[in-house]
Motif scaffolding. Structure first.
Motif, PDB file in Angstrom:
ATOM      1  N   ASP A   1       0.824  -1.203   0.000  1.00 18.61           N
ATOM      2  CA  ASP A   1       0.000   0.000   0.000  1.00 18.61           C
ATOM      3  C   ASP A   1       0.862   1.257   0.000  1.00 18.61           C
ATOM      4  O   ASP A   1       0.453   2.294  -0.524  1.00 18.61           O
ATOM      5  CB  ASP A   1      -0.929   0.003   1.222  1.00 18.61           C
ATOM      6  CG  ASP A   1      -1.875  -1.181   1.211  1.00 18.61           C
ATOM      7  OD1 ASP A   1      -2.810  -1.171   0.402  1.00 18.61           O
ATOM      8  OD2 ASP A   1      -1.654  -2.108   2.017  1.00 18.61           O
ATOM      9  N   MET A   2       2.052   1.138   0.598  1.00 18.44           N
ATOM     10  CA  MET A   2       2.980   2.260   0.665  1.00 18.44           C
ATOM     11  C   MET A   2       4.397   1.724   0.546  1.00 18.44           C
ATOM     12  O   MET A   2       4.686   0.609   0.995  1.00 18.44           O
ATOM     13  CB  MET A   2       2.854   3.025   1.992  1.00 18.44           C
ATOM     14  CG  MET A   2       1.513   3.661   2.234  1.00 18.44           C
ATOM     15  SD  MET A   2       1.510   4.549   3.825  1.00 18.44           S
ATOM     16  CE  MET A   2      -0.132   5.280   3.764  1.00 18.44           C
ATOM     17  N   LEU A   3       5.267   2.537  -0.043  1.00 18.53           N
ATOM     18  CA  LEU A   3       6.681   2.191  -0.118  1.00 18.53           C
ATOM     19  C   LEU A   3       7.495   3.455   0.116  1.00 18.53           C
ATOM     20  O   LEU A   3       7.282   4.474  -0.552  1.00 18.53           O
ATOM     21  CB  LEU A   3       7.038   1.604  -1.486  1.00 18.53           C
ATOM     22  CG  LEU A   3       8.535   1.344  -1.720  1.00 18.53           C
ATOM     23  CD1 LEU A   3       9.045   0.265  -0.767  1.00 18.53           C
ATOM     24  CD2 LEU A   3       8.798   0.944  -3.167  1.00 18.53           C
ATOM     25  N   PHE A   4       8.433   3.392   1.072  1.00 17.70           N
ATOM     26  CA  PHE A   4       9.293   4.525   1.377  1.00 17.70           C
ATOM     27  C   PHE A   4      10.750   4.153   1.140  1.00 17.70           C
ATOM     28  O   PHE A   4      11.210   3.104   1.601  1.00 17.70           O
ATOM     29  CB  PHE A   4       9.104   4.967   2.833  1.00 17.70           C
ATOM     30  CG  PHE A   4       7.761   5.573   3.101  1.00 17.70           C
ATOM     31  CD1 PHE A   4       7.510   6.907   2.810  1.00 17.70           C
ATOM     32  CD2 PHE A   4       6.729   4.800   3.634  1.00 17.70           C
ATOM     33  CE1 PHE A   4       6.266   7.463   3.054  1.00 17.70           C
ATOM     34  CE2 PHE A   4       5.482   5.346   3.876  1.00 17.70           C
ATOM     35  CZ  PHE A   4       5.235   6.685   3.578  1.00 17.70           C
ATOM     36  N   LEU A   5      11.456   5.016   0.426  1.00 18.27           N
ATOM     37  CA  LEU A   5      12.882   4.828   0.186  1.00 18.27           C
ATOM     38  C   LEU A   5      13.666   5.484   1.315  1.00 18.27           C
ATOM     39  O   LEU A   5      13.397   6.635   1.676  1.00 18.27           O
ATOM     40  CB  LEU A   5      13.299   5.438  -1.152  1.00 18.27           C
ATOM     41  CG  LEU A   5      13.069   4.594  -2.412  1.00 18.27           C
ATOM     42  CD1 LEU A   5      11.594   4.274  -2.611  1.00 18.27           C
ATOM     43  CD2 LEU A   5      13.649   5.278  -3.643  1.00 18.27           C
ATOM     44  N   MET A   6      14.630   4.734   1.857  1.00 18.43           N
ATOM     45  CA  MET A   6      15.469   5.236   2.941  1.00 18.43           C
ATOM     46  C   MET A   6      16.918   5.111   2.504  1.00 18.43           C
ATOM     47  O   MET A   6      17.393   4.016   2.210  1.00 18.43           O
ATOM     48  CB  MET A   6      15.215   4.463   4.228  1.00 18.43           C
ATOM     49  CG  MET A   6      13.792   4.623   4.716  1.00 18.43           C
ATOM     50  SD  MET A   6      13.587   4.151   6.424  1.00 18.43           S
ATOM     51  CE  MET A   6      11.933   4.804   6.744  1.00 18.43           C
ATOM     52  N   SER A   7      17.608   6.249   2.454  1.00 18.78           N
ATOM     53  CA  SER A   7      18.914   6.271   1.827  1.00 18.78           C
ATOM     54  C   SER A   7      19.714   7.468   2.300  1.00 18.78           C
ATOM     55  O   SER A   7      19.170   8.446   2.801  1.00 18.78           O
ATOM     56  CB  SER A   7      18.720   6.339   0.300  1.00 18.78           C
ATOM     57  OG  SER A   7      19.942   6.539  -0.372  1.00 18.78           O
ATOM     58  N   SER A   8      21.021   7.396   2.113  1.00 19.38           N
ATOM     59  CA  SER A   8      21.831   8.606   2.131  1.00 19.38           C
ATOM     60  C   SER A   8      21.558   9.341   0.815  1.00 19.38           C
ATOM     61  O   SER A   8      20.995   8.761  -0.121  1.00 19.38           O
ATOM     62  CB  SER A   8      23.317   8.242   2.225  1.00 19.38           C
ATOM     63  OG  SER A   8      23.770   7.728   0.980  1.00 19.38           O
ATOM     64  N   PRO A   9      21.947  10.603   0.700  1.00 21.83           N
ATOM     65  CA  PRO A   9      21.703  11.318  -0.555  1.00 21.83           C
ATOM     66  C   PRO A   9      22.409  10.697  -1.760  1.00 21.83           C
ATOM     67  O   PRO A   9      22.034  10.951  -2.902  1.00 21.83           O
ATOM     68  CB  PRO A   9      22.242  12.729  -0.280  1.00 21.83           C
ATOM     69  CG  PRO A   9      22.222  12.852   1.188  1.00 21.83           C
ATOM     70  CD  PRO A   9      22.517  11.487   1.724  1.00 21.83           C
ATOM     71  N   SER A  10      23.418   9.872  -1.494  1.00 20.33           N
ATOM     72  CA  SER A  10      24.184   9.279  -2.580  1.00 20.33           C
ATOM     73  C   SER A  10      23.736   7.862  -2.922  1.00 20.33           C
ATOM     74  O   SER A  10      24.413   7.158  -3.662  1.00 20.33           O
ATOM     75  CB  SER A  10      25.676   9.274  -2.216  1.00 20.33           C
ATOM     76  OG  SER A  10      26.112  10.566  -1.916  1.00 20.33           O
TER      77      SER A  10
END
Length: 340
Positions: A80-89
């Motif tokens: 239902d939802m997807l969130f990307l979690m990352s450093s800016p690179s």
């Protein structure tokens, strides 16, 4: 006797978190914990979550703690939802296929979003085109330089149709509270917030708090003249304005502006302006692979030599040294491919 959980008979919501190397661990816990608390309070499994990585392997967080993914992005369940979690690179090892998987999830109706540096890979995938997004103030200059066509917001959270973005860990907690409210109602959302002693539930339109750098205040706590001057500085990094023009726009004399800055910041407005340009330059040094000459032009220098000299004065090392020493996840030129 009626079932005490009957008031919470809601559709189940599955939330995916796509982890990139160096992702901020606090953002992940800030997202999951309020959902977990909502389930505990209601005695239901309204929310479930799954950790994803590109290949399904473990991912090292910014705190050097590994998180084992439940599955690969290509094998993601219905979300239902997807969130990307990352450093800016953060980048994909196989951008063409992985960006395709992201776009497929979005086409199938999932809300897709990002927190903190996760907006960079989301933008590379083309999934922020036509949407407004929130960027942490630490990354906003680098993001604007990399994606000048995208609409950037200084709000803590931004929910633009089916794109949800949050500027940092605290903002992600607020965003999840709004998801809980939309799913289970305001009363339950308030109880979850109280579980964590989260005293103020912030909504869209609330601007990020940013440091004033030269004093112990946040930017919104500065005197009006100083605050408005800093805002003009931020808006004119590439083409710096003379102090006389800044003063004219504020309706004060250049001497009054100088006195106000020294009384509040302990430094001249010209020095503060230069330092803001250097901080913007540092974002681009650390979170992009742009040539130093291009970065110099982006912060108002005709040649890189003067920018490098001021950079060293501010940070104690050259941009090249800073780039080598402080950004192990930086994307290289060979990693950059078209998102199409």
């Amino acid at each position: 006797m009626s079932d005490p959980t009957s008031q919470y008979q809601n559709p189940r919501i599955t939330v995916g978190f796509l982890l990139f190397p160096g992702f901020p661990m606090s953002c992940l816990t800030s997202a999951i914990e309020p959902l977990r608390a909502a389930n505990d309070i209601t005695g239901t499994q309204t929310f479930s979550w799954v950790l994803l990585s590109e290949e399904g392997d473990a991912v090292q967080s910014s705190a050097d703690i590994p998180f084992q993914a439940n599955c690969a992005l290509a094998d993601a369940p219905d979300l239902d939802m997807l969130f990307l979690m990352s450093s800016p690179s953060g980048t994909f090892t196989s951008p063409k296929s992985s960006n395709g998987h992201l776009r497929k999830i979005a086409r199938h109706g999932a809300i897709v979003g990002a927190v903190s540096g996760g907006i960079f890979p989301l933008a590379h995938a083309g999934l922020l085109d036509g949407y407004s997004c929130s960027a942490h103030w630490c990354y906003s200059a680098a993001f604007s330089e990399a994606f000048p066509h995208l609409q950037l917001s200084d709000s803590l959270i931004q929910m633009d149709k089916r794109r949800y973005t949050a500027s940092g860990a605290g903002a992600m907690f607020d965003l999840m509270l709004h998801v809980i409210e939309d799913t289970l109602g305001a009363t339950l959302m308030t109880e979850v917030a109280c579980w964590f002693q989260h005293p103020v539930i912030r909504s869209e339109g609330v601007r990020q708090k940013t440091p004033a750098f030269a004093c112990d205040s946040t930017a919104d706590g500065l005197p009006p003249i100083v605050s408005k001057a800093v805002e003009l500085f931020d808006q004119n990094l590439a083409y710096p304005l003379p102090m006389s023009e800044i003063a004219d726009q504020l309706g004060v004399s250049a001497r009054h502006l100088e006195r106000s800055f020294k009384a509040t910041m302990g430094e001249s407005p010209g020095k503060h302006y230069r330092d803001l340009r250097m901080r913007a330059a540092r974002q681009m040094v650390l979170y992009s692979n742009d040539p130093i000459s291009r970065i110099a032009h982006a912060v108002g220098y005709e040649t890189s030599a003067t920018m490098i000299r001021n950079y060293r004065r501010c940070f104690g090392l050259s941009p090249q040294e800073d780039r080598r020493n402080m950004n192990p996840f930086r994307v290289t030129a060979a990693d950059r491919v078209s998102r199409h």
